[in-house]
Design an enzyme around this catalytic site. Sequence first.
Site, PDB file in Angstrom:
ATOM      1  N   SER A 193      91.195  86.536  -6.784  1.00 38.93           N
ATOM      2  CA  SER A 193      91.134  85.375  -5.902  1.00 38.93           C
ATOM      3  C   SER A 193      92.130  84.350  -6.415  1.00 38.93           C
ATOM      4  O   SER A 193      92.137  84.024  -7.611  1.00 38.93           O
ATOM      5  CB  SER A 193      89.716  84.785  -5.894  1.00 38.93           C
ATOM      6  OG  SER A 193      89.613  83.761  -4.942  1.00 38.93           O
TER       7      SER A 193
ATOM      8  N   HIS B 189      77.760  91.326  -9.391  1.00 40.86           N
ATOM      9  CA  HIS B 189      77.704  89.972  -9.930  1.00 40.86           C
ATOM     10  C   HIS B 189      77.096  89.941 -11.334  1.00 40.86           C
ATOM     11  O   HIS B 189      76.121  90.635 -11.617  1.00 40.86           O
ATOM     12  CB  HIS B 189      76.889  89.051  -9.016  1.00 40.86           C
ATOM     13  CG  HIS B 189      77.592  88.698  -7.743  1.00 40.86           C
ATOM     14  ND1 HIS B 189      77.379  89.369  -6.570  1.00 40.86           N
ATOM     15  CD2 HIS B 189      78.522  87.740  -7.478  1.00 40.86           C
ATOM     16  CE1 HIS B 189      78.136  88.850  -5.616  1.00 40.86           C
ATOM     17  NE2 HIS B 189      78.840  87.872  -6.138  1.00 40.86           N
TER      18      HIS B 189
END
Length: 504
Positions: free
Chosen positions: A430, A322
Amino acid sequence: MSSEEPLQNPPEENPEKKLSKKELAKLERQRKRQEAAAAASAAAGVSGVTLETEDPLAANYGDVPLNDLQSKEISGKKWTEVKDLTNELKDQVVLIRGRAQAIRAVGKKMTFLVVRERGFTVQCVLTVAQDVVSPQMVKFATSLSRESIVDIEGVISVPTQPITGASQQVEIQVRKLYCVNKAVPALPINIEDAARSDLEIEKALQAGEQLVRVNQDTRLNFRVLDMRTPANQAIFRIQCQVENIFRQFLLSEGFVGIHTPKLIAGSSEGGSAVFRFDYKGTPACLAQSPQLHKQMSICGDFGRVFEVGPVFRAEDSFTHRHLCEFTGLDVEMEIKEHYSEYLRKTLRLTFEEGVQMLKEAGVEIDPLGDLNTESERKLGQLVLEKYGTEFYILHRYPLAVRPFYTMPCHDNPKYSNSFDVFIRGEEIISGAQRVHVPEFLTERAQSLGIDIKTISTYIDSFRYGAPPHGGFGVGLERVVMLFCALNNIRKTSLFPRDPQRITP
């Protein structure tokens, strides 16, 4: 005394009366040295210069003055890149510029200098020779600090034995050497140390040798130096080509590249991971994705669009994958019948099938919740064992865990027309079909607590006629991290931004 009267000279003083015998002897020795030096200079035909400083080849080396580096006119010099130094150039004179990577003196009459340019290296040799290389020039070479920028002119030679300390299998017999810019003598990290892999260090430890390990924070603190290692040069060149292939493929498929704003009035994804700030008295935030504006571009009849640009997430996650800022590769396009238009034969599992595989392996997952990092990795392991692949698509995610603009499934509104693509147990893409009906879009946004006023212009875009459409987003740094089998996303971010790092 009248002003017209002549002044009388003071009585002369003998300075020798004030000097001790020791001081007089010192002056005499100094006088003799000066006379000897003057005589030697006269004999050499160079008046006023001592033999200690004289070097007829002085113009062939030294520090380049700043004035000579300020852009003036083009000199016509021909520069050769280090990567192009090959056997075909034998006996030719070349001019190169690079960094002094390594300097090794062999006595006072020879020095080896390894010069690096963009990852390629060449060995340069200075050997004292009359009218070619002076001892002073060799001394100058050995005095250079590593990583200094140098210009070298010399003749290409081809050694009979392979060169192990450089990428190019030729040598440059140096004739001229100039320092363009000096690096500090003591670098905060040693490039040679930073270039070692963990595997090299572990092997050395097993052999009883202790090598310096440069930790990640130190690397990132001095990122400019860390970038110079061969591994980092390769990583970011791979990253460049991943972006280039992404762009070229989409252009070949009729997509149009766009650039959307990163300062927006409302959250583009929902949730709390938003950087908020005051925009001239109006609340605003940094775009979590180009989602809203790439959909608006579809409403503007571009049909197929893509963007490569920064994405901001106010993450509090201190994980290996992240970042608070990363490079997004985003795509949006009209769809005629179905959002699944990926043609290549690839394993596809529904979210429910994935949850069942995890359940059978003893991992309990909320069937309408999301997968955490550990669950994704476990599922990746199970998929590899069962299907023999590390690349697969998981689709029909629960609607509750997807953004407000995601279209629900026609046969079960608890699930959505969405998908993630996985490599080595980690999500890299995604995407989903989007809601293109403004009333339904408003309802979905409100259900997730989004202030409709902040996205009113986005919703209004669908009131003027909007085609069914869908798209996806890819994290460039994450793709490269997984493609290169690296263990931390900070290794694929040039200057990473995470919850604890805002510099350099």
